[in-house]
Each structure stands twice: as C-alpha cells, then as structure tokens.
Design an enzyme around this catalytic site. Sequence first.
Site, short mmCIF file in Angstrom:
data_model
loop_
_atom_site.label_atom_id
_atom_site.label_comp_id
_atom_site.label_asym_id
_atom_site.label_seq_id
_atom_site.Cartn_x
_atom_site.Cartn_y
_atom_site.Cartn_z
N LYS A 16 41.23 36.36 53.01
CA LYS A 16 42.45 35.64 52.67
C LYS A 16 43.38 35.91 54.16
O LYS A 16 44.24 34.94 54.35
CB LYS A 16 43.11 36.19 51.28
CG LYS A 16 42.39 35.88 50.23
CD LYS A 16 42.99 36.35 48.84
CE LYS A 16 43.27 37.78 48.70
NZ LYS A 16 42.08 38.73 48.41
N ARG A 91 48.35 38.04 41.32
CA ARG A 91 47.27 38.52 41.09
C ARG A 91 46.82 38.79 39.48
O ARG A 91 45.92 39.41 39.15
CB ARG A 91 47.22 40.23 41.48
CG ARG A 91 46.34 40.24 42.88
CD ARG A 91 46.45 41.62 43.39
NE ARG A 91 45.29 42.03 44.19
CZ ARG A 91 45.52 42.10 45.42
NH1 ARG A 91 46.57 41.62 46.10
NH2 ARG A 91 44.46 42.59 46.14
N ARG A 127 34.42 47.35 57.01
CA ARG A 127 35.77 46.70 57.68
C ARG A 127 36.36 47.77 58.71
O ARG A 127 36.65 48.86 58.05
CB ARG A 127 36.53 46.22 56.50
CG ARG A 127 37.84 45.55 57.09
CD ARG A 127 38.30 44.53 56.03
NE ARG A 127 39.05 45.32 55.03
CZ ARG A 127 39.88 44.74 54.05
NH1 ARG A 127 39.99 43.10 54.04
NH2 ARG A 127 40.65 45.29 53.04
N ARG A 160 41.13 51.10 56.54
CA ARG A 160 41.93 51.31 55.49
C ARG A 160 41.80 52.21 54.32
O ARG A 160 40.75 52.39 53.90
CB ARG A 160 42.17 49.71 54.52
CG ARG A 160 43.39 49.00 55.20
CD ARG A 160 43.18 47.62 54.45
NE ARG A 160 43.34 47.32 53.07
CZ ARG A 160 43.44 46.42 52.35
NH1 ARG A 160 43.78 45.25 53.05
NH2 ARG A 160 43.67 46.37 51.27
N ARG A 171 38.69 47.81 42.90
CA ARG A 171 39.43 46.48 43.28
C ARG A 171 38.55 45.46 42.69
O ARG A 171 39.19 44.44 42.29
CB ARG A 171 39.59 46.48 44.80
CG ARG A 171 40.77 47.72 45.23
CD ARG A 171 40.62 47.94 46.59
NE ARG A 171 40.92 47.11 47.50
CZ ARG A 171 40.35 46.91 48.92
NH1 ARG A 171 39.59 47.82 49.49
NH2 ARG A 171 40.90 46.09 49.60
#
Length: 228
Positions: A16, A91, A127, A160, A171
């Site tokens: 996104k 969300r 990531r 992160r 999540r």
Amino acid sequence: MRDVNLVLIGPPGSGKGTQAARISARYGVPAISTGDILRAAVKAKSPLGRQVEAIMAAGDLVGDDLMIDLVRERLAAPDVTSGFILDGFPRTVVQADALDAMIDGCPLMALVLAVPEAEVARRLSSRRICAGCKTLYTGGTAYGSELELCSRCGGVLITRPDDNDVTIARRLLQYRQASEPVIGHYQARGLVVTVDGSRGVDDVSADVFTAIDGFRDGTGPVPPPSAG
Ligand code: AMP
C-alpha cells in the site's frame, strides 16, 4: 474528471505504501498514511505518540474515535483540494462509516491489493526501510552484509519495530477480523477494484493506474446516487 478520492485496502505488507507514493506522484494528490502519522507521533514523543506506542508495538488497532478525529483533521488540511489517497484507513467498518460521513457523498474508489497471507508474512519478516528516503526492501536482499545501506540514497536500513514474528501474526489477525469486512462495506456499493498485489511493483502499478484512470473518467466504479 473526478477527483482521485482513494482508499487503499490490503494486508500489512501488500504494498500500500509503495503504491500510494507512486499514485501521489502521478496524480498530484497527497498520500495519507495513518501508520506514518502515528509513527511520527511516537518518534516525537507527543501525547498522541505516548498513547499509541504500546498498541502499535503489540500489533493491535488504535481506537476508532482517535483515528477518526485524526483523519478528519488531516482531510481538512489545505493540500487536500483535488483528492486524497488514504493508506491504512479505514481499517474497521466503524471508520469506514465515519469516512462516508466526512466526504459526504463525494465519489470514492476502494482499491484492494490482494496478496496471499503467506506472501505478506514472508515480505514483512524480511522488510527493511531506508531511514532516509523510506525506500522499502523485501525478500532478503537487505539482510546481513549483502546490503546494509540504501542503494538509492545511501541511508541506513532499519527494521520497523512491529515487523517481528509475534506482532506480524497479530497484525494479520487484525486485518482478517477487523479490516477485511471493510471490503464488503465498499463492495456492497460497487466501489471496489481488486488488483493482484503479489506481482512485481511495476506490474501492480500499471493495473492500479488503469483502475484509477477508469475511476476518474467515469468508466470505473461509480457511487450510488446520493440518498439525500
Ligand atoms: P501501518 O503502517 O498502516 O501498517 O500501521 C501501523 C500500525 O498503526 C497498525 O498496526 C496500527 O497499530 C496503527 N494504525 C494505523 N492505521 C490505523 C487505523 N486506521 N486504525 C487503527 N490503527 C491503525
């Protein structure tokens, strides 16, 4: 031509943020990432940041009222004149209802980036993000001695804090339980375009731009006539 009023929906790690930046550059509308706004608040140790830090670290969702107020304020900013790209909001269905009220019948498109859960889990656990220019690296190329610095700007690559296995699982669960119903919310009104987000970034962008062009010129999804 319609304004580019867009909500990006997809699991964490579906791309996104990457697509929002590309859409913003192409159509000249601001990309608004609620996750980025919250992370900036945490970094600044503001009252908002202190309120949300533990929630984000656990991979849980910040409360609807807080998020709705935050987005309402952001959408009132002067740069939101001919559209917006919302990345990470709504969300929950409660947030989607609130957004409907905020934009008061303006045409909106919900773009879903579909990526299988195993693939997003793989992407998130590998990531790295450049602390300087925010370029994302996934798939292991940023691990170990192979690449510690950003190949674009030389910045340091960081992970992160919520990209750890426990938080990733949480999540993904939140996405399934709270956020997937948001797709149904927009589907019921014919506002959804789904793009296969599991391919390379450029292929995904090509489909995304086609969908947005269709929305802008009215050949894509259209909102129902206003009830009022
Ligand atoms: P993101 O960068 O979009 O993955 O968001 C990071 C974290 O910020 C999420 O895991 C949530 O804790 C929080 N967050 C961001 N957007 C929202 C939202 N619309 N509602 C609730 N929590 C959010």
